[in-house]
Scaffold this active site. Structure first.
Site, PDB file in Angstrom:
ATOM      1  N   GLY A 355     -20.652  19.709  25.846  1.00 35.88           N
ATOM      2  CA  GLY A 355     -20.235  19.088  26.914  1.00 35.88           C
ATOM      3  C   GLY A 355     -18.687  18.725  26.908  1.00 35.88           C
ATOM      4  O   GLY A 355     -18.087  19.487  26.185  1.00 35.88           O
ATOM      5  N   GLY A 356     -18.280  18.205  28.074  1.00 30.94           N
ATOM      6  CA  GLY A 356     -16.836  17.939  28.178  1.00 30.94           C
ATOM      7  C   GLY A 356     -16.100  17.248  26.990  1.00 30.94           C
ATOM      8  O   GLY A 356     -14.884  17.500  26.712  1.00 30.94           O
ATOM      9  N   PHE A 357     -16.896  16.277  26.420  1.00 26.71           N
ATOM     10  CA  PHE A 357     -16.452  15.530  25.177  1.00 26.71           C
ATOM     11  C   PHE A 357     -16.654  16.213  23.987  1.00 26.71           C
ATOM     12  O   PHE A 357     -16.177  15.484  22.931  1.00 26.71           O
ATOM     13  CB  PHE A 357     -16.843  14.202  25.323  1.00 26.71           C
ATOM     14  CG  PHE A 357     -16.108  13.629  26.724  1.00 26.71           C
ATOM     15  CD1 PHE A 357     -15.013  13.484  26.664  1.00 26.71           C
ATOM     16  CD2 PHE A 357     -16.957  13.231  27.651  1.00 26.71           C
ATOM     17  CE1 PHE A 357     -14.180  13.047  27.947  1.00 26.71           C
ATOM     18  CE2 PHE A 357     -16.296  12.719  28.728  1.00 26.71           C
ATOM     19  CZ  PHE A 357     -15.053  12.612  28.946  1.00 26.71           C
ATOM     20  N   VAL A 360     -23.040  18.611  20.910  1.00 23.85           N
ATOM     21  CA  VAL A 360     -24.061  17.474  20.099  1.00 23.85           C
ATOM     22  C   VAL A 360     -24.892  18.410  19.335  1.00 23.85           C
ATOM     23  O   VAL A 360     -25.319  19.653  19.338  1.00 23.85           O
ATOM     24  CB  VAL A 360     -25.054  17.129  21.584  1.00 23.85           C
ATOM     25  CG1 VAL A 360     -26.161  16.176  20.965  1.00 23.85           C
ATOM     26  CG2 VAL A 360     -24.202  16.433  22.668  1.00 23.85           C
ATOM     27  N   ASP A 473     -21.282   9.003  35.758  1.00 25.10           N
ATOM     28  CA  ASP A 473     -21.575  10.479  35.399  1.00 25.10           C
ATOM     29  C   ASP A 473     -23.171  10.793  35.484  1.00 25.10           C
ATOM     30  O   ASP A 473     -23.435  11.450  34.620  1.00 25.10           O
ATOM     31  CB  ASP A 473     -20.949  10.661  34.006  1.00 25.10           C
ATOM     32  CG  ASP A 473     -20.611  12.376  34.097  1.00 25.10           C
ATOM     33  OD1 ASP A 473     -20.657  12.900  35.132  1.00 25.10           O
ATOM     34  OD2 ASP A 473     -20.246  12.922  33.057  1.00 25.10           O
TER      35      ASP A 473
END
Ligand SMILES: *[C@@H]1O[C@H](CO)[C@@H](O)[C@H](O)[C@H]1NC(C)=O
Ligand SMILES: *[C@@H]1O[C@H](CO)[C@@H](O)[C@H](O)[C@H]1NC(C)=O
Ligand SMILES: *[C@@H]1O[C@H](CO)[C@@H](O)[C@H](O)[C@H]1NC(C)=O
Ligand SMILES: *[C@@H]1O[C@H](CO)[C@@H](O)[C@H](O)[C@H]1NC(C)=O
Ligand SMILES: *[C@@H]1O[C@H](CO)[C@@H](O)[C@H](O)[C@H]1NC(C)=O
Ligand SMILES: *[C@@H]1O[C@H](CO)[C@@H](O)[C@H](O)[C@H]1NC(C)=O
Length: 670
Positions: A355-357, A360, A473
């Site tokens: 994801g953006g951050f 996982v 979000d």
């Protein structure tokens, strides 16, 4: 850590200094030493203890004096260092070795003197007092009644200037005497180049080692050790058999009818301190471990602080751990090594998503499956999000929220540990996986329960928990499905909490979120509010029902591309159900009314005017069928900013306007 901190607070510099000084003190006592490069008047009967006729005069000890101008014949005297010295230790069965160097000067009284007499001696004596009648041949060492007896308790190195008997040897000799003026060994000095009574300085060095005395000498003051000649070496002295453990160190001298001035000009002594046996050992046994422990603690503390400082310097943020610690309900803190082990060192094979951050990963902790979110290292933004997520989600508990079970921040690694969601995220079922391959279909009932679950979670965030939380979000890829396909809202990376007390402050500034899910006013105000969450939820409803991506637009003119515009147009044409996902078209044939209600609810949530959007409470009521969906205009109203305030005359009790943000309140972020 708090315990460690307290300990460090105890270890004050003062305490360390005291310990250090006492150690030094102890080391000093280990060596018994003193040095008189010259003698001063004030040493008299302070550092140097003198008998009745001895004096310190003209920078020297006059052991027998000329300071009075009176008859100097038949005198004796003694001078001692004020502290007794332990020359042997019974308990340890040990003798102390020592070195002493002194400068003696013996000058005949007058040139007319028939000859110098009698002499001077370095002595170790049990008794400081001068024996009565020890003048003349007795050298102040013994008297006629103690000579040769154990009562004398004295060891002497004599510099005899006048021979009194044949066994005494020549005039001017050095000898070693035990309890007597008769030497166990003596050596004449003239053959060795030393005229002892010439009035010239003579440097003498006496060394006691392994129970043997060695005497060195040289005819000048300040002679170097290497210049000195060995004058005499004694046989083993058996010193322990006639001296007490502690003795006084000093000099004695005498005159008779033959007269001389007996002076010591300088004196240095260095001896081993063989201490008090057990007591000393005890001291060592206590101090060594204490010192080691304290030193260890101090070093540990310094390293800890150094690492901490480095972390802060790296980080400019207040310590993440501190921030998290003071938030309520702390999730478990994990070590980086545990996490590495759980995910096989973040092996790509265990990757669940990206994801953006960050990425996982799936992990196994004990026998439990977990999901580990690894926040990408280079994202500075990521750290703030990390803190938000840990502090926010860690204190929330709802069946439709992904549970955060732990976190880790070590060596710039930010990790979040969640319960594992075996069925992954909702978007895959709706749109297929990223490589385009088709995915298992979700039935209408499953979709409905997902929508309802997310609505419950959002209602909990907005109204149900201690702090008001705005998720910011909401999107299909943040909805996770557990093994029974129950939906759980996850990814609190963008969540912000707002204290409930400040009701007017439930907004947060900072444009963030995902295009397509962002309410139109967001681009103008840059603020996330509960109403922007509701908007994103509306978009989610349409995605779930239509199985279509929300469309990608960032500017309000582009709304024509969006799912909102698309659905609204069909609704306007009275063909609301045309957009429904083909895969569920068959199933919904008996349930069309309900599907339509859900779609209209979605449109209401996406009303361009935030004040017209329903609250999550109302959303839940509509979903359960308790109330009808809010009325939605057939044509999508134009976006107008500032938005028209809510109208109160309409009997529209489905919108609880008290839940809405007043339009012009000064809002503060976070
Ligand atoms: C010194 O003592 C000796 C004997 O001990 C004695 O013969 C002599 O007369 C004494 N001299 C003086 C000046 O008192
Ligand atoms: C003391 O030490 C000497 C050697 O240094 C040894 O010969 C003697 O036996 C010891 N005495 C005792 C009582 O230990
Ligand atoms: C005495 O002097 C000798 C020779 O310089 C040295 O080896 C020894 O350690 C000294 N002993 C003490 C007790 O200072
Ligand atoms: C010798 O000295 C001792 C004390 O050390 C004393 O008791 C004794 O009387 C002295 N003897 C003479 C002859 O003065
Ligand atoms: C020793 O020194 C004294 C005084 O300087 C002198 O009178 C005497 O002759 C010397 N003795 C010898 C053997 O050199
Ligand atoms: C010391 O003792 C040994 C044996 O016990 C003996 O031979 C020696 O003469 C003694 N030395 C002195 C100076 O008394």
């Amino acid at each position: 850590m708090s315990c460690r901190m307290q300990f460090c607070r105890m270890v004050k510099p003062q305490l360390l200094a005291v310990i250090f000084i006492s150690i030094l003190g102890h080391i000093q006592v280990d060596c018994f030493s003193f040095n008189f490069p010259t003698f001063k008047q004030e040493d008299q009967n302070g550092l140097i203890l003198l008998s009745e006729f001895s004096r310190i005069f003209r920078d020297a000890i006059q052991v027998t004096p000329d300071a009075y101008g009176e008859d100097l014949r038949n005198r004796s005297g003694r001078a001692f260092y004020y502290k007794a010295y332990r020359v042997w230790n019974k308990k340890k069965n040990q003798t102390a070795s020592f070195n002493t160097t002194f400068v003696l000067n013996i000058s005949p009284d007058t040139p007319s003197n028939p000859g110098a007499g009698e002499g001077l001696a370095f002595i170790l004596a049990a008794d400081r007092s001068l024996p009565p009648n020890s003048h003349g041949r007795w050298l102040g060492v013994v008297n006629s009644s103690t000579n040769g007896t154990s009562g004398a308790a004295v060891l002497a190195v004599e510099f005899d200037t006048r021979s009194n008997s044949p066994e005494d040897g020549s005039d001017g000799h050095v000898g070693v005497n035990v309890n007597s003026v008769y030497s166990i060994k003596h050596v004449p000095l003239l053959p060795l180049g030393i005229n002892i009574s010439s009035g010239t300085n003579v440097t003498v060095r006496i060394q006691y080692d392994n129970d043997v005395i060695s005497v060195f000498g040289y005819m000048m003051s300040g002679a170097k050790a290497q210049d000195m000649k060995l004058l005499l070496q004694s046989p083993p002295l058996n010193l322990t058999s006639y001296l007490p453990e502690k003795v006084f160190l000093g000099f004695s001298a005498s005159t008779s009818n033959f007269n001389e001035l007996n002076c010591i000009r300088a004196w240095e002594f260095n001896g081993e301190d063989i201490g008090d046996g057990n007591q000393e050992l005890l001291w060592v046994w206590i101090t060594v471990p204490v010192v080691v422990v304290i030193a260890g603690a101090v070093i540990f503390f310094l390293i800890w602080r150094w690492k901490r400082n480095r972390e802060i310097a790296e980080d400019a943020y207040p310590r993440i751990e501190d921030q998290i610690k003071y938030s309520s309900m702390v999730p478990k803190k994990f070590r980086l090594r545990e996490m590495k082990k759980a995910t096989s060192n973040f092996n790509d094979q265990n990757k669940l998503g990206e994801g953006g951050f960050g990425k996982v990963y799936k992990g196994i902790l004990g026998n439990r499956e977990i999901a580990v979110k690894r926040v990408s290292k280079d994202s500075r933004q990521g750290k703030q999000e990390f803190i938000a997520e840990v502090t926010t989600i860690g204190s929330l508990h709802h069946k439709n929220l992904v549970k955060l079970t732990g976190w880790c921040y070590e060596r710039k690694e930010l990790l979040l540990v969640y319960e594992f969601m075996p069925n992954g995220s909702l978007d895959k079922y709706l749109f297929g996986s990223t490589d385009g391959s088709p995915y298992q279909n979700l039935h209408w009932e499953t979709r409905c329960s997902a929508i309802y679950g997310v609505a419950e979670a959002l209602d909990y965030l907005h109204n149900g928990c201690d702090k008001k939380v705005i998720h910011r979000d909401i999107k299909a890829s943040n909805i996770m499905l557990d093994s029974d396909f129950n939906a759980k809202l996850g990814d609190f990376g963008l969540a912000r909490t707002i204290q409930k007390r400040n009701e007017t402050h439930h907004s947060t500034k900072e444009i963030a979120g995902t295009p397509g899910y962002m309410a139109p006013e967001t681009f103008l105000t840059g603020r996330a509010t509960v109403e922007t969450d509701v908007y994103a939820f509306g978009v989610l409803i349409m995605e779930v029902v239509c199985g279509k991506r929300p469309g990608n637009m960032c500017v309000q003119n582009d709304y024509k591309n969006s799912i909102v515009y698309w659905v609204w147009e069909m609704y306007g044409n009275g063909r609301t159900l045309d957009g429904v996902d083909r895969r569920i078209k068959k199933e919904i044939e008996e349930d069309e009314e309900r599907v339509e209600r859900v779609i209209v609810l979605g449109l209401a949530c996406c009303h361009p005017n935030p004040h017209k959007r329903p609250s999550m409470k109302t959303v839940l009521q509509v979903l359960t069928g308790e109330v009808a969906p809010p009325e939605v205009p057939r044509e999508r109203p134009a976006f107008v900013w500032p938005a028209a305030p809510p109208s109160f005359n309409v009997n529209d009790n489905s919108i609880n306007s008290a839940q809405l943000t007043p339009p012009f309140t000064q809002l503060t972020g976070r």
